[in-house]
Design an enzyme around this catalytic site. Structure first.
Site, PDB file in Angstrom:
ATOM      1  N   VAL A  80    -113.619 -48.012 -28.196  1.00 23.65           N
ATOM      2  CA  VAL A  80    -114.617 -46.976 -28.463  1.00 23.65           C
ATOM      3  C   VAL A  80    -115.711 -47.508 -29.392  1.00 23.65           C
ATOM      4  CG1 VAL A  80    -115.010 -44.641 -29.370  1.00 23.65           C
ATOM      5  CG2 VAL A  80    -112.942 -45.135 -28.056  1.00 23.65           C
ATOM      6  N   CYS A  81    -115.326 -48.283 -30.386  1.00 25.63           N
ATOM      7  CA  CYS A  81    -116.322 -48.861 -31.300  1.00 25.63           C
ATOM      8  C   CYS A  81    -117.248 -49.816 -30.552  1.00 25.63           C
ATOM      9  CB  CYS A  81    -115.632 -49.570 -32.458  1.00 25.63           C
ATOM     10  SG  CYS A  81    -114.668 -48.459 -33.508  1.00 25.63           S
TER      11      CYS A  81
END
Length: 159
Positions: free
Chosen positions: A48-49
């Site tokens: 996600v990052c």
């Protein structure tokens, strides 16, 4: 919960590693000149990052066009951040909050993330040229992304 709109943004000086070596990244460098989008993210090399920072990198021109600098902050070392940024072609400024002071000051430090210890929450702040927080969001979970349309709308409303 994250600092609120209208609060004075805590200043910081963090390390960033790039081709030019280690350098200091300070909020104060933008004061009086441009707005700052401060993005806290939990950890480099996570899905996600990586998605978030790649998406922001792809749209960097829109932030620059709104007279804003984007600074992404995590508790990773600047050396790990540099390796991740190179691997994923992330070109926004990524700064290391290894001692977790900045995340604490912005009230976005999570006590524990899946047994890994304390990391920053996923959060976004728009800080105006005077150093005042104009937008603040901490996502409900680290898997959720900030509302980038709202961030851009806030930047567009600032002179």
């Amino acid at each position: 919960m994250a600092l609120s709109v209208g609060s004075k943004a805590p200043d910081f000086t963090l390390k960033s590693k790039g081709a030019e070596g280690l350098r200091d990244i300070a909020l104060g460098a933008n004061l009086g000149k441009k707005n700052t989008v401060l993005l806290f993210f939990p950890l480099a090399f996570t899905s996600v990052c990586t998605q978030e920072m790649c998406d922001v990198t792809a749209g960097l021109g829109s932030y620059e066009g709104l007279n804003a600098e984007v600074i992404a902050v995590s508790v990773d070392s600047p050396f790990a951040q540099e390796a991740w940024a190179k691997k994923e072609n992330i070109t926004i400024t990524v700064a290391s909050d290894l001692n977790k002071t900045t995340a604490k000051n912005y009230e976005v430090l999570l006590d524990d993330l899946i047994g890994l210890g304390s990391v920053s929450a996923r959060a976004a702040f728009v800080i105006d040229k005077a150093g005042v927080i104009q937008y603040a969001e901490q996502t409900p979970t680290p898997k959720d992304l900030p509302n980038f349309e709202a961030i851009k709308a806030k930047l567009a409303s600032l002179s």
